[in-house]
Design a protein around this motif. Structure first.
Motif, PDB file in Angstrom:
ATOM      1  N   ALA A 186       0.810  -1.217   0.000  1.00 53.30           N
ATOM      2  CA  ALA A 186       0.000   0.000   0.000  1.00 53.30           C
ATOM      3  C   ALA A 186       0.838   1.260   0.000  1.00 53.30           C
ATOM      4  O   ALA A 186       0.474   2.253  -0.627  1.00 53.30           O
ATOM      5  N   MET A 187       1.972   1.265   0.692  1.00 55.02           N
ATOM      6  CA  MET A 187       2.714   2.497   0.922  1.00 55.02           C
ATOM      7  C   MET A 187       4.041   2.588   0.178  1.00 55.02           C
ATOM      8  O   MET A 187       4.649   3.653   0.160  1.00 55.02           O
ATOM      9  N   GLY A 188       4.513   1.511  -0.402  1.00 53.55           N
ATOM     10  CA  GLY A 188       5.833   1.524  -1.026  1.00 53.55           C
ATOM     11  C   GLY A 188       5.971   2.530  -2.150  1.00 53.55           C
ATOM     12  O   GLY A 188       6.943   3.297  -2.210  1.00 53.55           O
ATOM     13  N   THR A 204       0.475   6.800   8.920  1.00 52.96           N
ATOM     14  CA  THR A 204      -0.820   6.680   8.242  1.00 52.96           C
ATOM     15  C   THR A 204      -1.249   5.225   8.126  1.00 52.96           C
ATOM     16  O   THR A 204      -2.395   4.862   8.424  1.00 52.96           O
ATOM     17  N   ALA A 205      -0.308   4.383   7.685  1.00 56.65           N
ATOM     18  CA  ALA A 205      -0.633   2.970   7.527  1.00 56.65           C
ATOM     19  C   ALA A 205      -0.933   2.309   8.868  1.00 56.65           C
ATOM     20  O   ALA A 205      -1.783   1.401   8.940  1.00 56.65           O
ATOM     21  N   PHE A 210      -4.694  -0.922  11.408  1.00 52.69           N
ATOM     22  CA  PHE A 210      -5.358  -1.371  12.630  1.00 52.69           C
ATOM     23  C   PHE A 210      -6.869  -1.186  12.525  1.00 52.69           C
ATOM     24  O   PHE A 210      -7.650  -2.062  12.937  1.00 52.69           O
ATOM     25  N   SER A 211      -7.300  -0.055  11.966  1.00 56.58           N
ATOM     26  CA  SER A 211      -8.740   0.185  11.812  1.00 56.58           C
ATOM     27  C   SER A 211      -9.366  -0.851  10.889  1.00 56.58           C
ATOM     28  O   SER A 211     -10.461  -1.366  11.161  1.00 56.58           O
ATOM     29  N   GLY A 212      -8.674  -1.150   9.784  1.00 50.13           N
ATOM     30  CA  GLY A 212      -9.202  -2.145   8.865  1.00 50.13           C
ATOM     31  C   GLY A 212      -9.266  -3.533   9.473  1.00 50.13           C
ATOM     32  O   GLY A 212     -10.239  -4.275   9.283  1.00 50.13           O
ATOM     33  N   ILE A 487       0.413  -6.254  13.202  1.00 52.56           N
ATOM     34  CA  ILE A 487       0.719  -5.656  11.902  1.00 52.56           C
ATOM     35  C   ILE A 487       1.347  -4.273  12.081  1.00 52.56           C
ATOM     36  O   ILE A 487       2.334  -3.929  11.432  1.00 52.56           O
ATOM     37  N   VAL A 488       0.771  -3.468  12.979  1.00 52.37           N
ATOM     38  CA  VAL A 488       1.303  -2.121  13.219  1.00 52.37           C
ATOM     39  C   VAL A 488       2.719  -2.202  13.789  1.00 52.37           C
ATOM     40  O   VAL A 488       3.607  -1.424  13.397  1.00 52.37           O
TER      41      VAL A 488
END
Length: 595
Positions: A186-188, A204-205, A210-212, A487-488
């Protein structure tokens, strides 16, 4: 004792003549070694005037400074004014050389000091103590939080709680490695193009992942991940199945950690599949594996990057043909942005978000999301870049020498990009679009791929705590949050490694190239998933980045990096299978003594 100005001539009695003499012969009153803290170009005239007005007392020897002539072995006690000028030039050159050498030594020592800093400290430009503190906090939370989770097992025996604790840690380890490797999808490209800094991308990610994971993470998952294993082969073998699930998490996490260390973007789904296949073959036989499903996974190694490269190639060529060659590229980009965002947000919303089960209502909801995204991006662009869009573009109306008129430009023609203000507008527009698409992809990734970690985790906990060991189980909310935290944590500590590979090491990215790659990857993944085609988001994105590079020429893609990535894809399933068999054998031996 002799005054310091004993070399001055008696004929030069005027102040201006004496001042001129000493200004041209500064070695008579300046110290031999200048301070390294003072730049060489500073003349320090007040100090010179003071020395001129107040003669110093020097030794007789210093009154006649010795000078070694060039290419001569003799030392002359006297020298002419020209000799002093030459000496001054040589001395200044030597001093400059010394200063430069000192500067290079300082820079070299600073680089060496940076090399000894932890990777996270280098990536985020923070001190090593801050990076260590972050790592210690994450480790402490990972070890302590499971003790307060309901999923640890209330009212169960100490052995069961201990095994549940180890199971939760195994799930966290897998989620940590998903964050370290897979979030780069997503961020690369956003980091590589400069649309986001690494720190902004990680923060941001972290929020969106985490929200997702918490809001969109699937609450029902199959015990036999992705239909790879035949469930009937393990009926009545709960202990073996528990050991296999736990070993699969550990094996997949181990290989992901190795890949992340070297910056290789590999598929987390393929890691889990390889681990499951190894366990199934070793303890269930050939009949325990759905070979057709495995063949579909392997075929995605070819299908995913080819489709990603093809679509990104076409998207980037469209940008160059219809935006770069437009009479006003900035206005063309601003007009195309809402359309692209509408299409992208609508597709992502329809495919990834939990919309209504009714097709007409789900379509309406997706269109509403797309419209809202388009309006938002249009307002942001007009607000941030409106002053640039209103500037005259007379310089662009005149055709440049050697360029082809736009009406004769072919789709595959090599078109020179805009410059100056127009380039700033184009990059600004596509930078906003890329950030928005990265946010949507990050949110969807947190909801979809977290199941690779918490699916086997929830199944193992269910078996261990005497729950249903059938084909479906319910994932508790605290386990979803646990996977999101993993994940975070992995993203914060090691995510920069794979982000650097996708964003910078495959090919050079700009906001337009990064958007083309990201938009193409998202489109391919969404449509392929709906059509049931075997696809890998990681492989698709890598192929999309390569496609953007190919659109600029074959030499724009770094073949060494691509070769390493392809090799890592090929060995993912065999390595995962081997590690899973090894870990299962060790774990079954330990469980035989514990249970």
């Amino acid at each position: 004792m002799t005054p310091s100005y004993c070399l001055s001539s008696t004929r030069n009695t005027t102040t201006s003549g004496g001042a001129a003499f000493f200004l041209h012969n500064s070695h008579l009153y300046l110290p031999k070694h200048r301070s390294l803290l003072v730049p060489n170009h500073e003349t320090q005239l007040p100090k010179r005037e003071t020395l001129f007005l107040k003669p110093q007392v020097l030794s007789p020897k210093s009154c006649f400074p010795t000078l070694r002539l060039k290419n001569s072995k003799f030392i002359h006690p006297f020298a002419s004014i020209s000799s002093f000028a030459e000496a001054e030039g040589e001395e200044e050159q030597k001093e400059e050389i010394k200063v430069n050498e000192h500067r290079h030594e300082v820079e070299k020592s600073e680089k060496e000091d940076e090399e000894y800093l932890p990777g996270m400290a280098q990536a985020f430009h923070i001190s090593s103590s801050t990076a260590s503190a972050i790592g210690i906090c994450i480790a402490f939370m990972a070890l302590s939080l499971p003790l307060f989770m309901k999923s640890l097992g209330q009212g169960l025996s100490l052995k069961t709680k201990l095994l549940s604790y180890v199971t939760l840690l195994s799930g966290f380890y897998m989620a940590w490695n998903i964050g370290a490797n897979d979030v780069a999808n997503a961020m690369g490209t956003s980091v590589g193009s400069g649309a986001l800094t690494l720190r902004q991308a990680v923060l941001t990610a972290a929020v969106l992942e985490f929200s997702g994971a918490l809001s969109m993470g699937t609450h029902v998952t199959s015990t036999m991940q992705k239909g790879i294993l035949v469930a009937t082969m393990f009926q009545g073998k709960d202990t073996l199945l528990f050991a296999g699930l736990l070993s699969s998490l550990a094996a997949a996490g181990t290989w992901l950690q190795v890949a992340s260390y070297y910056g290789w973007p590999v598929s987390t789904t393929h890691c889990i599949v390889g681990s499951m296949v190894g366990f199934g073959l070793a303890y269930g036989g050939v009949g325990a594996v759905f070979w057709s499903s495995l063949a579909r996974v392997i075929s995605s190694w070819v299908i995913s990057p080819i489709m990603g490269a093809l679509v990104s190639f076409l998207v980037y060529k469209c940008i160059r043909r219809f935006v770069y060659s437009a009479p006003n590229p900035g206005q063309a980009a601003a007009a195309a942005a809402p359309v692209a965002v509408f299409a992208g947000v609508t597709g992502i919303s329809f495919a990834a978000f939990p919309l209504s089960k009714s097709l007409p209502l789900a379509t309406t909801q997706a269109l509403a999301f797309g419209t809202a995204g388009a309006v938002l991006v249009n307002r942001i662009i007009r607000k941030q870049l409106g002053h640039l869009l209103l500037q005259p573009t007379t310089s662009l109306a005149e055709p440049k020498e050697g360029t082809v008129p736009s009406k004769n430009i072919g789709f595959l023609s090599d078109i020179a990009g805009p410059k100056g203000t127009q380039l700033e507008i184009v990059y600004g527009v596509f930078g906003y679009m890329q950030i928005l698409s990265a946010c949507f992809m990050s949110f969807a990734h947190g909801g979809n791929d977290v199941s690779n970690a918490i699916g086997p985790l929830a199944a193992a906990l269910s078996i261990l705590q005497g729950g249903a060991s059938g084909t479906e189980i319910v994932i508790p909310l605290d386990v979803l949050a646990w996977g999101g935290f993993g994940i975070v944590a992995g993203l914060a500590m090691w995510g920069y490694r794979v982000i650097a590979t996708i964003g910078k090491k495959i090919t050079e990215l700009t906001p337009t190239r990064g958007f083309a790659a990201e938009f193409a990857a998202a489109s391919v993944v969404l449509f392929a998933s709906k059509l049931g085609l075997p696809i890998s988001a990681t492989h698709t994105l890598v192929g999309a980045v390569m496609g953007v590079g190919f659109a600029r020429g074959l030499n724009s893609v770094r073949t060494e990096t691509v070769r390493e990535i392809v090799v890592s894809w090929a060995v993912t399933i065999p390595v995962g299978a081997t590690l899973s068999v090894l870990y299962t054998w060790i774990l079954t031996k330990l469980l035989s003594y514990i249970l």
